[in-house]
Design a protein around this motif. Structure first.
Motif, mmCIF file in Angstrom:
data_model
loop_
_atom_site.group_PDB
_atom_site.id
_atom_site.type_symbol
_atom_site.label_atom_id
_atom_site.label_comp_id
_atom_site.label_asym_id
_atom_site.label_seq_id
_atom_site.Cartn_x
_atom_site.Cartn_y
_atom_site.Cartn_z
ATOM 1 N N LEU A 191 5.130 5.417 -4.590
ATOM 2 C CA LEU A 191 3.781 4.899 -4.335
ATOM 3 C C LEU A 191 3.609 3.519 -4.962
ATOM 4 C CD1 LEU A 191 1.575 8.088 -4.922
ATOM 5 C CD2 LEU A 191 2.331 7.114 -2.748
ATOM 6 N N ALA A 192 4.142 3.353 -6.154
ATOM 7 C CA ALA A 192 4.038 2.046 -6.814
ATOM 8 C C ALA A 192 4.791 0.978 -6.038
ATOM 9 C CB ALA A 192 4.568 2.141 -8.248
ATOM 10 N N ARG A 193 5.934 1.349 -5.464
ATOM 11 C CA ARG A 193 6.690 0.383 -4.657
ATOM 12 C C ARG A 193 5.870 -0.097 -3.468
ATOM 13 N NH1 ARG A 193 9.149 0.987 -0.043
ATOM 14 N NH2 ARG A 193 9.104 3.272 -0.107
ATOM 15 N N ILE A 194 5.250 0.828 -2.759
ATOM 16 C CA ILE A 194 4.462 0.448 -1.591
ATOM 17 C C ILE A 194 3.276 -0.409 -1.999
ATOM 18 C CG2 ILE A 194 3.046 1.348 0.306
ATOM 19 C CD1 ILE A 194 4.865 3.811 0.322
ATOM 20 N N ARG A 195 2.611 -0.046 -3.080
ATOM 21 C CA ARG A 195 1.451 -0.826 -3.532
ATOM 22 C C ARG A 195 1.860 -2.225 -3.967
ATOM 23 N NH1 ARG A 195 -0.359 4.376 -6.928
ATOM 24 N NH2 ARG A 195 -1.475 5.497 -5.268
ATOM 25 N N SER A 196 3.044 -2.326 -4.568
ATOM 26 C CA SER A 196 3.501 -3.665 -4.981
ATOM 27 C C SER A 196 3.811 -4.545 -3.780
ATOM 28 C CB SER A 196 4.738 -3.536 -5.881
ATOM 29 O OG SER A 196 5.872 -3.103 -5.148
ATOM 30 N N VAL B 245 -5.405 2.762 12.623
ATOM 31 C CA VAL B 245 -4.948 1.448 13.067
ATOM 32 C C VAL B 245 -5.613 0.304 12.295
ATOM 33 C CG1 VAL B 245 -4.789 -0.121 15.045
ATOM 34 C CG2 VAL B 245 -4.323 2.314 15.343
ATOM 35 N N PRO B 246 -6.939 0.351 12.018
ATOM 36 C CA PRO B 246 -7.547 -0.756 11.269
ATOM 37 C C PRO B 246 -6.959 -0.974 9.880
ATOM 38 C CG PRO B 246 -9.234 0.562 12.351
ATOM 39 C CD PRO B 246 -7.948 1.317 12.486
ATOM 40 N N ARG B 247 -6.258 0.017 9.352
ATOM 41 C CA ARG B 247 -5.658 -0.140 8.019
ATOM 42 C C ARG B 247 -4.341 -0.909 8.076
ATOM 43 N NH1 ARG B 247 -6.632 5.818 7.581
ATOM 44 N NH2 ARG B 247 -8.762 6.056 6.810
ATOM 45 N N ILE B 248 -3.799 -1.101 9.279
ATOM 46 C CA ILE B 248 -2.516 -1.796 9.414
ATOM 47 C C ILE B 248 -2.765 -3.299 9.331
ATOM 48 C CG2 ILE B 248 -0.500 -2.184 10.887
ATOM 49 C CD1 ILE B 248 -1.079 0.525 12.203
ATOM 50 N N ARG B 249 -2.400 -3.902 8.214
ATOM 51 C CA ARG B 249 -2.649 -5.330 8.006
ATOM 52 C C ARG B 249 -1.359 -6.117 7.766
ATOM 53 N NH1 ARG B 249 -6.829 -5.313 3.228
ATOM 54 N NH2 ARG B 249 -6.259 -7.527 3.276
ATOM 55 N N SER B 250 -0.423 -5.556 7.020
ATOM 56 C CA SER B 250 0.813 -6.293 6.706
ATOM 57 C C SER B 250 2.009 -5.350 6.718
ATOM 58 C CB SER B 250 0.693 -6.980 5.337
ATOM 59 O OG SER B 250 0.474 -6.012 4.321
ATOM 60 N N PRO B 251 2.347 -4.811 7.885
ATOM 61 C CA PRO B 251 3.492 -3.896 7.962
ATOM 62 C C PRO B 251 4.796 -4.615 7.657
ATOM 63 C CG PRO B 251 2.770 -4.547 10.159
ATOM 64 C CD PRO B 251 1.763 -5.110 9.199
ATOM 65 N N PRO B 252 5.846 -3.884 7.317
ATOM 66 C CA PRO B 252 5.958 -2.417 7.332
ATOM 67 C C PRO B 252 5.440 -1.766 6.055
ATOM 68 C CG PRO B 252 8.072 -3.363 6.771
ATOM 69 C CD PRO B 252 7.157 -4.527 7.058
ATOM 70 N N TYR B 253 4.899 -0.559 6.218
ATOM 71 C CA TYR B 253 4.478 0.251 5.080
ATOM 72 C C TYR B 253 5.499 1.334 4.766
ATOM 73 C CZ TYR B 253 0.006 -1.961 6.049
ATOM 74 O OH TYR B 253 -0.987 -2.892 6.257
ATOM 75 N N LEU B 254 6.313 1.639 5.729
ATOM 76 C CA LEU B 254 7.286 2.710 5.600
ATOM 77 C C LEU B 254 8.683 2.117 5.626
ATOM 78 C CD1 LEU B 254 7.191 5.911 5.582
ATOM 79 C CD2 LEU B 254 7.816 5.758 7.997
ATOM 80 N N SER B 255 9.530 2.573 4.729
ATOM 81 C CA SER B 255 10.896 2.072 4.637
ATOM 82 C C SER B 255 11.869 3.029 5.314
ATOM 83 C CB SER B 255 11.288 1.910 3.166
ATOM 84 O OG SER B 255 12.667 1.622 3.033
ATOM 85 N N ALA B 256 12.953 2.476 5.830
ATOM 86 C CA ALA B 256 14.067 3.295 6.336
ATOM 87 C C ALA B 256 15.322 3.059 5.511
ATOM 88 C CB ALA B 256 14.331 2.974 7.800
ATOM 89 N N ASP C 19 -2.165 10.160 -1.803
ATOM 90 C CA ASP C 19 -0.708 10.278 -1.967
ATOM 91 C C ASP C 19 0.038 10.257 -0.641
ATOM 92 O OD1 ASP C 19 -1.044 10.388 -4.686
ATOM 93 O OD2 ASP C 19 -0.891 12.568 -4.828
ATOM 94 N N ARG C 20 -0.490 9.512 0.334
ATOM 95 C CA ARG C 20 0.153 9.386 1.641
ATOM 96 C C ARG C 20 0.138 7.932 2.093
ATOM 97 N NH1 ARG C 20 0.496 14.173 5.013
ATOM 98 N NH2 ARG C 20 0.180 15.999 3.681
ATOM 99 N N VAL C 21 1.110 7.577 2.911
ATOM 100 C CA VAL C 21 1.187 6.227 3.436
ATOM 101 C C VAL C 21 0.035 6.021 4.422
ATOM 102 C CG1 VAL C 21 2.605 4.565 4.688
ATOM 103 C CG2 VAL C 21 3.696 6.265 3.199
ATOM 104 N N LEU C 22 -0.815 5.042 4.152
ATOM 105 C CA LEU C 22 -2.037 4.788 4.913
ATOM 106 C C LEU C 22 -2.921 6.031 5.009
ATOM 107 C CD1 LEU C 22 -1.197 2.403 7.899
ATOM 108 C CD2 LEU C 22 -1.883 1.851 5.574
#
Length: 447
Positions: free
Chosen positions: A270-275, A332-343, A287-290
């Motif tokens: 979670l900290a990685r995504i927030r950073s 969808v309105p929360r999508i501002r600077s993708p990607p939020y999910l890593s592969a 505790d979930r992505v978006l």
């Protein structure tokens, strides 16, 4: 209008006894939810209890005894995939693969567990393509430098590149449908393109399947063992769990979790995504992505990796029974600077020292199994898993010569073990909704 009178003949004592006999094995449960609602379940006794569990879990052992020519180097692998809610809508989205690869220098063992979400299209595709692609890459590397094994870091790189390529191919196959800015896509053309099913799911060129595979998602937990059984590699994307159970003469069975878990229960994730999205407080919440997806890394889930217009386009035009367009559109309105999910996979190498005569079992499991140990620390959970598979391995073959299925033994322990009432409740409760997550276990004997 006259009133009709219905006369009922009193039941005989024999009929009453038969009725009581028919319901004596049924009971009510709140499924530990604590509310007022109760559900009916049937109490089963042995051997019916084990037989019922086996019908649902479908335990398998590899190499199959029906295979006339199993390789002498093939490792014994047990597997189960369990979802007691038998409705079509709630059928399991877990997949597993067990294969032996004859390659230059000897046979490699490939095992993998994939946990799908959103739909079945993504996990069906991912589970089908990861193995063949990895095998081709490994074969080429071994032919270039003949040896029973590759250097550990080289195999790790192959695993990493393979999984990242599978994800990139999923995304590019979808985005190629809209080579121009999707914001300006003609609605009628987009609708037709996204709902073109071509010749069916096998038609990789059809727009519907490209969108379904890209917008669905799957975790991946992949393991490789080289021909000498001296090296083990595990690659992980998502929240499946790999545990190495080991036994020596002094301490008995112990378990070690081999991988980091990529989901909202991991504060570092979670900290990685927030950073990466410092000005977006809703990039993670609950505790979930978006606020939507529990895994923080996965293959597919294109809408969490691409600009918002792609999500708006698909959610607005794709006709699919797995897609609740209105519910998804709120994200969808929360999508501002993708990607939020890593592969990006984490890859681990473990050297296996055979000189110490240590018995080992590698357990790969979807997160449904770890959910059954909710509240346990990971170290405690690993010890429980090791004890279950180790106890089954130590028991040896049955009087009829049948060897215990280690994956089934672990599943049985997780849903109640010797507590017949608890196991019966899990297997037979009459609920319309799913009462536990899909649970898949692969147990690989390394000694």
């Amino acid at each position: 209008m006259g009133m009709r009178v219905i006369t009922l003949t009193p039941a005989t004592s024999q009929e009453q006894q038969r009725a009581l006999e028919e319901v004596k094995d049924f009971a009510l449960t709140d499924m530990d939810r604590g509310g007022q609602e109760r559900w009916t379940y049937r109490m089963l006794q042995e051997p019916a209890l084990t037989e019922h569990l086996e019908r649902i879990a479908e335990p398998r052992t590899f190499p199959s005894t029906s295979n006339p020519r199993p390789s002498s180097s093939a490792l014994a692998v047990d597997a189960v995939s369990f979802q007691p809610c038998r409705s079509w809508h709630h059928r399991s989205q877990d997949r597993y693969v067990v294969e032996e690869w004859p390659l230059p220098g000897g046979s490699w063992t490939y095992t993998a567990v994939f946990d799908g979400h959103m739909n079945h299209d993504a996990v069906d595709h991912v589970s089908a393509v990861v193995g063949p692609l990895l095998r081709r890459e490994l074969d080429a590397a071994l032919r270039a430098a003949p040896s029973p094994s590759c250097p550990p870091n080289a195999v790790a790189d192959l695993l990493r590149r393979t999984l990242e390529r599978v994800d990139a191919d999923l995304i590019s196959a979808f985005t190629s449908l809209f080579p121009a800015d999707p914001t300006h896509a003609d609605p009628s053309h987009a609708h037709a393109l996204l709902n073109d099913k071509g010749k069916g799911p096998g038609d990789g060129a059809a727009g519907h399947w490209r969108a379904a595979r890209a917008f669905g998602g799957s975790t991946a937990l992949v393991a490789l063992v080289d021909p000498t059984q001296a090296n083990l590699w595990v690659a992980n994307i998502g929240d499946c769990v790999a545990v190495l159970a080991e036994k020596d003469g002094r301490e008995g069975w112990r378990g070690t979790v081999l991988n980091v878990i990529h989901n909202g229960g991991n504060p570092q994730e979670l900290a990685r995504i927030r950073s990466e999205h410092p000005d977006e407080p809703e990039c993670t919440w609950n505790d979930r992505v978006l606020g939507f997806l529990a895994p923080t890394r996965a293959l597919g889930d294109a809408w969490l990796k691409l600009p918002a217009p792609y999500a708006a386009l698909v959610f607005g035009h794709l006709d699919a029974d797995w897609l609740a367009a209105e519910a998804m559109a709120q994200h969808v309105p929360r999508i501002r600077s993708p990607p939020y999910l890593s592969a990006a996979p984490d890859v681990y190498h473990r050297a296996l020292d055979h000189g110490a005569r240590v018995e080992r079992v590698l357990v790969l499991a979807s997160d449904g199994l770890s959910d059954l140990y909710d509240g346990c620390a990971f170290g405690e959970m690993a010890r429980e898993w090791a004890g279950a598979v180790g106890g089954a391995a130590d028991a040896g073959p049955s009087p009829g010569g049948r060897r215990a299925n280690l994956a089934l033994a672990l599943l049985r322990e997780a849903i109640g073990g010797a507590d017949a009432q608890l196991v019966s409740r899990t297997l037979t409760v009459e609920m319309e909704e799913r009462w536990m997550d899909d649970t898949t276990i692969v147990a690989l004997r390394l000694s």
